[in-house]
Write a protein that holds these residues in place. Sequence first.
Motif, PDB file in Angstrom:
ATOM      1  N   ARG A  61       0.550  -0.820   0.743  1.00 27.98           N
ATOM      2  CA  ARG A  61       0.338  -0.488   0.190  1.00 27.98           C
ATOM      3  C   ARG A  61       0.658   1.354  -0.213  1.00 27.98           C
ATOM      4  O   ARG A  61       2.091   1.276   0.426  1.00 27.98           O
ATOM      5  N   PRO A  62       0.585   2.160  -0.641  1.00 26.93           N
ATOM      6  CA  PRO A  62       1.147   3.453  -0.755  1.00 26.93           C
ATOM      7  C   PRO A  62       1.384   4.350   0.579  1.00 26.93           C
ATOM      8  O   PRO A  62       2.407   4.940   0.662  1.00 26.93           O
ATOM      9  N   ASP A  63       0.764   4.047   2.282  1.00 25.60           N
ATOM     10  CA  ASP A  63       1.617   4.681   3.077  1.00 25.60           C
ATOM     11  C   ASP A  63       1.712   3.118   3.563  1.00 25.60           C
ATOM     12  O   ASP A  63       2.331   4.154   5.703  1.00 25.60           O
ATOM     13  N   ALA A  64       2.593   2.693   3.320  1.00 25.46           N
ATOM     14  CA  ALA A  64       3.184   1.761   4.196  1.00 25.46           C
ATOM     15  C   ALA A  64       5.252   2.215   4.161  1.00 25.46           C
ATOM     16  O   ALA A  64       5.285   3.032   3.593  1.00 25.46           O
ATOM     17  N   ASP A  65       5.735   1.624   5.324  1.00 19.77           N
ATOM     18  CA  ASP A  65       6.705   2.454   5.894  1.00 19.77           C
ATOM     19  C   ASP A  65       7.392   2.516   4.654  1.00 19.77           C
ATOM     20  O   ASP A  65       8.690   2.827   4.822  1.00 19.77           O
ATOM     21  N   TYR A  66       7.680   1.184   4.329  1.00 17.47           N
ATOM     22  CA  TYR A  66       8.894   0.596   4.056  1.00 17.47           C
ATOM     23  C   TYR A  66       9.268   0.850   2.132  1.00 17.47           C
ATOM     24  O   TYR A  66       7.773   1.187   1.788  1.00 17.47           O
ATOM     25  N   GLY A  67       9.760   1.150   1.432  1.00 14.81           N
ATOM     26  CA  GLY A  67      10.164   1.933   0.095  1.00 14.81           C
ATOM     27  C   GLY A  67      10.967   0.728  -0.852  1.00 14.81           C
ATOM     28  O   GLY A  67      10.682   1.158  -2.119  1.00 14.81           O
ATOM     29  N   THR A  68      11.938  -0.022   0.043  1.00 15.37           N
ATOM     30  CA  THR A  68      12.126  -1.011  -1.070  1.00 15.37           C
ATOM     31  C   THR A  68      11.622  -2.766  -0.647  1.00 15.37           C
ATOM     32  O   THR A  68      11.022  -3.055   0.718  1.00 15.37           O
ATOM     33  N   GLY A  69      12.380  -3.045  -1.229  1.00 15.21           N
ATOM     34  CA  GLY A  69      11.956  -4.780  -1.229  1.00 15.21           C
ATOM     35  C   GLY A  69      12.592  -5.708   0.218  1.00 15.21           C
ATOM     36  O   GLY A  69      12.493  -5.962   1.048  1.00 15.21           O
ATOM     37  N   MET A  70      14.026  -4.689   0.300  1.00 18.55           N
ATOM     38  CA  MET A  70      14.441  -5.350   1.385  1.00 18.55           C
ATOM     39  C   MET A  70      13.885  -4.425   3.539  1.00 18.55           C
ATOM     40  O   MET A  70      13.957  -5.061   4.041  1.00 18.55           O
ATOM     41  N   ASP A  71      13.590  -2.927   2.233  1.00 22.13           N
ATOM     42  CA  ASP A  71      12.554  -2.523   4.097  1.00 22.13           C
ATOM     43  C   ASP A  71      12.078  -4.516   4.552  1.00 22.13           C
ATOM     44  O   ASP A  71      11.307  -3.714   5.732  1.00 22.13           O
ATOM     45  N   LEU A  72      10.933  -4.169   3.393  1.00 24.59           N
ATOM     46  CA  LEU A  72      10.139  -5.179   3.860  1.00 24.59           C
ATOM     47  C   LEU A  72      10.411  -7.199   4.058  1.00 24.59           C
ATOM     48  O   LEU A  72       9.915  -6.452   5.491  1.00 24.59           O
ATOM     49  N   VAL A  73      11.525  -6.999   3.698  1.00 23.41           N
ATOM     50  CA  VAL A  73      12.582  -7.951   4.911  1.00 23.41           C
ATOM     51  C   VAL A  73      12.876  -7.811   6.040  1.00 23.41           C
ATOM     52  O   VAL A  73      12.525  -8.751   7.221  1.00 23.41           O
ATOM     53  N   ASP A  74      13.561  -6.148   5.872  1.00 25.99           N
ATOM     54  CA  ASP A  74      13.709  -5.723   7.549  1.00 25.99           C
ATOM     55  C   ASP A  74      13.015  -5.736   8.135  1.00 25.99           C
ATOM     56  O   ASP A  74      12.839  -6.118   9.695  1.00 25.99           O
ATOM     57  N   ALA A  75      11.445  -5.539   7.866  1.00 26.81           N
ATOM     58  CA  ALA A  75      10.619  -4.642   9.016  1.00 26.81           C
ATOM     59  C   ALA A  75      10.383  -6.532   8.891  1.00 26.81           C
ATOM     60  O   ALA A  75       9.438  -6.961  10.632  1.00 26.81           O
ATOM     61  N   ALA A  76      10.239  -7.948   8.510  1.00 24.75           N
ATOM     62  CA  ALA A  76       9.632  -9.003   9.299  1.00 24.75           C
ATOM     63  C   ALA A  76      10.162  -9.770   9.786  1.00 24.75           C
ATOM     64  O   ALA A  76      10.134 -10.514  10.406  1.00 24.75           O
ATOM     65  N   ARG A  77      11.549  -9.005  10.046  1.00 22.14           N
ATOM     66  CA  ARG A  77      12.599 -10.301  11.025  1.00 22.14           C
ATOM     67  C   ARG A  77      12.160  -9.401  12.568  1.00 22.14           C
ATOM     68  O   ARG A  77      12.306  -9.692  13.398  1.00 22.14           O
ATOM     69  N   GLU A  78      11.153  -7.852  12.283  1.00 22.52           N
ATOM     70  CA  GLU A  78      11.097  -7.620  13.713  1.00 22.52           C
ATOM     71  C   GLU A  78       9.263  -7.977  14.110  1.00 22.52           C
ATOM     72  O   GLU A  78       9.343  -7.574  15.557  1.00 22.52           O
ATOM     73  N   ARG A  79       8.816  -7.899  13.327  1.00 21.61           N
ATOM     74  CA  ARG A  79       7.502  -8.647  13.263  1.00 21.61           C
ATOM     75  C   ARG A  79       6.614  -8.972  12.790  1.00 21.61           C
ATOM     76  O   ARG A  79       7.067  -8.735  11.742  1.00 21.61           O
ATOM     77  N   SER A  80       5.624  -8.852  12.215  1.00 20.11           N
ATOM     78  CA  SER A  80       4.588 -10.478  11.724  1.00 20.11           C
ATOM     79  C   SER A  80       4.605  -9.326  10.932  1.00 20.11           C
ATOM     80  O   SER A  80       3.478  -8.620  10.434  1.00 20.11           O
ATOM     81  N   ILE A  81       4.813  -9.731   9.409  1.00 18.14           N
ATOM     82  CA  ILE A  81       4.406  -9.133   8.118  1.00 18.14           C
ATOM     83  C   ILE A  81       3.471 -10.589   7.377  1.00 18.14           C
ATOM     84  O   ILE A  81       3.328 -10.927   6.623  1.00 18.14           O
TER      85      ILE A  81
END
Length: 314
Positions: free
Chosen positions: A130-150
């Motif tokens: 979604r456009p309001d998501a905190d992450y802007g790259t694929g690696m940002d999404l991966v890093d977020a998934a290390r910290e919480r459930s995605i």
Amino acid sequence: MHLTRRHALAAAPLTAAALAGCSRGESASGGSTTMIVPFAPGGGSDQSGRALADGLERATGDTVSVENIQGGSGAIGYSEFLGMHGDGSKLLATETALMALALTQDVRFSYEDFTPIFKAGDDFAILVTRPDADYGTGMDLVDAARERSILVGVSGATSLDEILFSLIEGDQQMEFDRVPYESGGEVLAALLGGHIEAGLLNPSEVLGQLQSGDLKALCALAYERYEADELADIPTGLEQGLDVAFAQFRAVIAPGGIDEEARQRWVEAAREYAGTEEYRTYLADNFLVEAPLYDKELGEYFEQYNEELAEAFT
């Protein structure tokens, strides 16, 4: 994990009615053929199957109808198609599930039970959110998934998006939480509804939402950036440190056991279709990489693809 499949993927152009009913003694023109799509309406497989059916119908003058037989991540449609053995008036728009189902589930069929006709091209996927998501790259999404459930959506346990998420997890040593759906169209709806945070969709499935700003692209899991102007600014996962690139084939198969005359007519019809402007339009509209294969050459490709996919599931 970086699987190399520069040959692969695409949808099912072949068929249509040019061969409709050939095994039953009907003429190659003016016949009636059914193109089976083993997934729900609205996803990439459905869009591809319908576009190919329309193009072949115009090219041959035959009637080519599309029938969605969904369920079981494609297993129900393939299983019914297995029962159409010897029927030259039936075709199926196929992709990765042809091999993945047999590799991961207890089904009665394998790619060897069907007649390879035509592979149109290679189809890669875009990681979107979604456009309001905190992450802007694929690696940002991966890093977020290390910290919480995605929560990510997948269109079946053997779908391309499931394979790609698994490859990312293997490459990055982390995990996503999956929500299963029956098609890419359902994944798209879940994204727009805020029920999941990310999905992997084919360009043809998600271009409208990217252009409207309802979704944003994080990266494309492809070897190179798209050449099309609409997608050229999307970086690859490789550029961002995700060592994953994998192409889904889109092709057309006929039932096993069709007679030689029907098989040859289907292959000839596919070659003729691949030389038309409709085929070029199909590739461009679906953002496919051109990679046509026919008949026995396609059968050899299926064998190699099956071997490489088996490695991805281990």
